[in-house]
Motif scaffolding. Structure first.
Motif, PDB file in Angstrom:
ATOM      1  N   ASP A 135       0.809  -1.219   0.000  1.00  0.00           N
ATOM      2  CA  ASP A 135       0.000   0.000   0.000  1.00  0.00           C
ATOM      3  C   ASP A 135       0.841   1.267   0.000  1.00  0.00           C
ATOM      4  O   ASP A 135       0.294   2.374   0.055  1.00  0.00           O
ATOM      5  N   GLU A 136       2.157   1.122  -0.040  1.00  0.00           N
ATOM      6  CA  GLU A 136       3.044   2.282   0.017  1.00  0.00           C
ATOM      7  C   GLU A 136       3.345   2.848  -1.367  1.00  0.00           C
ATOM      8  O   GLU A 136       3.360   4.062  -1.565  1.00  0.00           O
ATOM      9  N   PHE A 137       3.608   1.976  -2.328  1.00  0.00           N
ATOM     10  CA  PHE A 137       4.147   2.404  -3.622  1.00  0.00           C
ATOM     11  C   PHE A 137       3.107   2.209  -4.720  1.00  0.00           C
ATOM     12  O   PHE A 137       2.767   1.080  -5.079  1.00  0.00           O
ATOM     13  N   ILE A 138       2.600   3.308  -5.218  1.00  0.00           N
ATOM     14  CA  ILE A 138       1.548   3.295  -6.232  1.00  0.00           C
ATOM     15  C   ILE A 138       2.167   3.616  -7.587  1.00  0.00           C
ATOM     16  O   ILE A 138       2.838   4.644  -7.737  1.00  0.00           O
ATOM     17  N   PRO A 139       1.961   2.764  -8.582  1.00  0.00           N
ATOM     18  CA  PRO A 139       2.484   3.075  -9.922  1.00  0.00           C
ATOM     19  C   PRO A 139       1.689   4.213 -10.562  1.00  0.00           C
ATOM     20  O   PRO A 139       0.475   4.322 -10.378  1.00  0.00           O
ATOM     21  N   PHE A 140       2.388   5.038 -11.341  1.00  0.00           N
ATOM     22  CA  PHE A 140       1.715   6.102 -12.089  1.00  0.00           C
ATOM     23  C   PHE A 140       1.072   5.527 -13.340  1.00  0.00           C
ATOM     24  O   PHE A 140      -0.090   5.769 -13.615  1.00  0.00           O
ATOM     25  N   SER A 141       1.858   4.808 -14.121  1.00  0.00           N
ATOM     26  CA  SER A 141       1.310   4.087 -15.275  1.00  0.00           C
ATOM     27  C   SER A 141       1.309   2.612 -14.886  1.00  0.00           C
ATOM     28  O   SER A 141       2.340   2.037 -14.586  1.00  0.00           O
ATOM     29  N   GLN A 142       0.141   2.033 -14.885  1.00  0.00           N
ATOM     30  CA  GLN A 142       0.000   0.673 -14.350  1.00  0.00           C
ATOM     31  C   GLN A 142       0.824  -0.320 -15.172  1.00  0.00           C
ATOM     32  O   GLN A 142       0.852  -0.248 -16.391  1.00  0.00           O
ATOM     33  N   LYS A 143       1.549  -1.236 -14.543  1.00  0.00           N
ATOM     34  CA  LYS A 143       1.453  -1.470 -13.113  1.00  0.00           C
ATOM     35  C   LYS A 143       2.838  -1.679 -12.519  1.00  0.00           C
ATOM     36  O   LYS A 143       3.001  -2.263 -11.466  1.00  0.00           O
ATOM     37  N   LYS A 144       3.895  -1.183 -13.149  1.00  0.00           N
ATOM     38  CA  LYS A 144       5.243  -1.532 -12.713  1.00  0.00           C
ATOM     39  C   LYS A 144       6.036  -0.318 -12.245  1.00  0.00           C
ATOM     40  O   LYS A 144       5.918   0.781 -12.784  1.00  0.00           O
ATOM     41  N   LEU A 145       6.866  -0.563 -11.206  1.00  0.00           N
ATOM     42  CA  LEU A 145       7.802   0.412 -10.656  1.00  0.00           C
ATOM     43  C   LEU A 145       9.187  -0.220 -10.651  1.00  0.00           C
ATOM     44  O   LEU A 145       9.328  -1.439 -10.737  1.00  0.00           O
TER      45      LEU A 145
END
Length: 264
Positions: A135-145
């Motif tokens: 729940d900490e790291f939200i992708p801007f363009s789904q779905k990979k960081l």
């Protein structure tokens, strides 16, 4: 946009600012380096205005094949195949394929330095490293960081797209996820071995995950960008500030940069 001259901790610099509000303490530069800074924090709908302003400055169109001499490149990670996702195997040169017969989509002139390895591209918000990260790291363009596995620091260099020819860009932008500390996350751009200055990323807004930072150097050639994402690496048992921990843990998503041009 206005130009501000001010003293900084180390040296005097010139700053051109294009952002939600002036933030003089976000810039440290050597003398006579001029940079246009775009920054915004909030949800995707909030930061897209500054992203589009930055895109317009570094150039249209988005190039999808080698051979361009103007325009820009973008990287959003989401088309990377599953065998390079959710492990520590992402190749440093994935987005600078030099095989003439290879896919043009991988010929974008972006290469991580060896010091950045290993790299982890993740579609689970790094929950496989620690469950609290889901729940900490939200992708801007789904779905990979993406992160550098062994450090909070990574570096990228530039090549003429699809070749091994060293190149420079005039501008580079990035979307960070979960910046909590104003002093934890920043970009440092280099021209050769010369630092062009350090610019801090804005802290995320309450209820939103993203911080955008874009830098444009009208009079300098950027050959390398150092990305400092938070003040600690992601690791099992290490909690983020917002989850009761003592470290600001940060991941990042999309890149935006002007077309890499061969060094003369």
């Amino acid at each position: 946009m206005k130009q501000i001259t001010f003293g900084v901790i180390f040296l005097l610099g010139l700053l051109q600012v294009s952002c939600d509000k002036d933030n003089n303490d976000h810039y440290e530069a050597p003398p006579k380096v001029k940079v246009t800074v775009f920054q915004s924090a909030g949800d995707s709908a909030t930061i897209i205005t500054q992203i589009n302003n930055f895109r317009a400055l570094i150039g249209d169109p988005v190039n999808n094949a080698p051979g361009a001499t103007a325009g820009r490149r973008e990287v959003n990670w989401d088309g990377v195949p599953p065998n390079l996702t959710n492990n520590d195997l992402f190749p440093a040169d994935f987005f600078n394929l030099t095989d003439p017969a290879g896919a043009n989509g991988r010929k974008r002139g972006l290469v991580y330095t060896a010091a950045s390895l290993p790299l982890r591209l993740d579609s689970t918000s790094f929950a496989q490293i620690d469950a609290s990260y889901a729940d900490e790291f939200i992708p801007f363009s789904q779905k990979k960081l993406i992160i550098s596995v062994n450090s909070n620091v990574s570096e990228v260099e530039f090549k003429v797209a699809g070749t091994n020819t060293s190149a420079f860009v005039k501008g580079f932008g990035i979307i960070f996820s979960d910046v909590d500390d104003v002093n934890s996350t920043f970009l440092e751009c280099f021209s050769g071995n010369t630092s062009l200055g350090v610019v801090k990323a804005p802290v995320k807004k309450a209820g939103a995950a993203f911080s955008f930072l874009g830098l444009f150097f009208p009079d300098a050639q950027v050959t390398k960008v150092r990305i400092i994402a938070g003040n600690a690496k992601l690791a099992t048992g290490v909690k983020d500030l917002s989850d009761g921990g003592t470290k600001d843990l940060v991941a990042y998503d999309d890149f935006f940069y002007s077309e890499p041009i061969a060094l003369q």
